[in-house]
Design an enzyme around this catalytic site. Structure first.
Site, short mmCIF file in Angstrom:
data_model
loop_
_atom_site.label_atom_id
_atom_site.label_comp_id
_atom_site.label_asym_id
_atom_site.label_seq_id
_atom_site.Cartn_x
_atom_site.Cartn_y
_atom_site.Cartn_z
N TYR A 179 0.82 -1.21 0.00
CA TYR A 179 0.00 0.00 0.00
C TYR A 179 0.86 1.27 0.00
CZ TYR A 179 -4.12 -2.85 0.95
OH TYR A 179 -5.14 -3.77 0.85
N TYR A 227 -14.59 -4.99 2.42
CA TYR A 227 -13.22 -5.37 2.08
C TYR A 227 -12.98 -6.76 2.65
CZ TYR A 227 -8.17 -5.83 2.22
OH TYR A 227 -6.89 -6.30 2.06
N LYS A 250 -5.66 -12.36 11.41
CA LYS A 250 -5.22 -11.21 12.20
C LYS A 250 -4.95 -11.57 13.66
CE LYS A 250 -6.78 -7.44 9.24
NZ LYS A 250 -5.42 -7.06 8.81
#
Length: 431
Positions: free
Chosen positions: A15, A142, A265
């Site tokens: 990113y 997302y 995560k």
């Protein structure tokens, strides 16, 4: 040569527009909620390093378990073999997930956990002899950066170069308060065609959409509609799992239960990559057959890596301890009090909280709300100068801290949010 300079010679960061990006910050160690740079600067990690770190950096309990596992078994092929950490972690997860979840499939990260769920859903209908080619998703969602995950995510600048290669998805709006009836009507119309294999959703909290929240009741209604039309429900709990919403999983706020759950995560407490897709026994049974063509043909070289599973077990032990659960509730209470105070202040459009997430939407008009906004970069850099790591989503600044954060550290985060609000007042004339 400094670590940052060496990095710039050889690394391509995620990113990041590498031509214009400043030199990366060289982190040499972490402890608790803090990251320490090469020059000794301390930065408070208020976003849990992309929402992964639950218990603080370099947690000794997780480190000890990983060290112990490294002395025993570092990895083994998971096709035809198994090992204690994988079995124990699966057993532990199924004890705390929605009660209908019956099987655990391991992968590498959040995107691949979603890919597995999509393939499970599509092949489930194929194996039943009733193929369904489409997926239903929220418009601003997302779900990851691999091709299937991109396909079911919001279309925009991040996915534009690949649009022609993404599969067709039916989108409905996010059922934010006041829009519930419209969204339910959209879902009913979409499901009526009978060609939707699964509905994938971020339960109650859409992260990259701007920490957008919606109510459990409307998600229950959407899931009941899916059940009535034979459509499977996939809960993407990559962000919302492991206490982030105040409960162990966002799905625990619901009456309905998902057919599949995607996890990553916080799964290992931010220690290392690991993905999980769980499913109900009904989904699993559709793949059982003497016909080997009905097998789920999916796998990764590092599936169920023992070290990652050991980290996951250690993180789960910490998560279920009373001290951690009390910490989660304390953060949630502090966030709620702060949001109530912020909403009364000029320069603030709205505030949202859910569990350990606090989002402040600053009153910035026009392009200032974009991810590509220069004002967003000002927010990020000002916070760093104050020793706090935040990654604003346009004009939405959020905190999602590790559960070990102290009151003094929370106060520091809130002080930076106040300073960002004051920056908006100085930069943007109020109407």
């Amino acid at each position: 040569m400094s670590l940052a300079a060496r990095d710039q010679r050889v690394i391509w960061h995620p990113y990041t527009q590498m031509q214009t990006a400043p030199a990366p910050l060289p982190v040499v160690r972490g402890a608790g909620a803090w990251l320490y740079l090469e020059d000794g600067t301390a930065i408070l990690d208020a976003i849990s390093s992309w929402w992964t770190n639950l218990h603080g950096h370099a947690h000794p309990h997780i480190a000890a378990r990983v060290h112990e596992q490294l002395q025993t078994l570092e990895h083994v092929i998971f096709a035809g073999f198994t090992h204690e950490p994988a079995v124990a972690l699966a057993e532990g997860l199924l004890q705390i997930l929605p009660a209908n979840q019956g099987k655990v499939f391991y992968s590498d990260n959040g995107s691949t956990a979603v890919e597995v769920a999509l393939k499970m859903a599509l092949q489930y209908h194929h194996n039943l002899g009733q193929p369904r080619p489409k997926i239903l998703a929220f418009r601003d969602s997302y779900h990851g950066d691999t091709f299937g995950a991109m396909s079911v995510s919001s279309r925009g600048a991040f996915t534009a170069p690949f649009t022609a290669l993404l599969f067709d998805v039916t989108y409905i709006d996010v059922p934010v308060p006041g829009r519930e009836a419209d969204v339910l009507a959209q879902a009913e119309a979409a499901l009526a065609a009978g060609d939707i294999a699964a509905f994938i959703y971020e339960p109650l909290l859409l992260g990259t959409a701007g920490m957008v929240t919606y109510e459990p009741a409307v998600l229950d209604q959407l899931m009941r509609l899916c059940r009535a039309h034979g459509t499977l429900c996939i809960a993407d709990e990559v962000l919302t799992g492991f206490g982030r919403t105040g409960r162990l999983f966002a799905s625990h706020y619901l009456q309905e239960q998902p057919d599949m759950v995607c996890l990553s995560k916080g799964l290992t407490g931010g220690t290392m990559a690991l993905g999980v897709t769980t499913c109900s026994k009904g989904v699993y049974n559709a793949f059982l057959s003497a016909d080997r063509s009905r097998t789920l043909f999916h796998g990764h070289s590092y599936t169920a890596n023992p070290i990652a599973c050991a980290a996951g077990l250690a993180s789960l032990e910490l998560l279920l301890a009373d001290a951690c659960q009390e910490g989660i509730q304390h953060i949630a209470q502090r966030h709620s009090q702060t949001a109530a105070a912020f909403e009364q202040l000029p320069g603030v459009r709205s505030c949202r909280t859910l569990g350990t997430m606090l989002a402040v939407e600053l009153a910035v008009p026009g392009e200032g709300t974009s991810y590509f906004s220069g004002l967003r970069d000002q927010f990020y850099n000002l916070a760093l100068r104050r020793g706090v790591l935040l990654r604003p989503l346009g004009n939405i600044v959020y905190a999602l801290p590790p559960y070990c954060i102290t009151d003094d550290e929370l106060d520091r985060v809130y002080a930076v949010l106040h300073e960002l609000r004051e920056l908006v007042l100085e930069t943007v004339p109020l109407a």
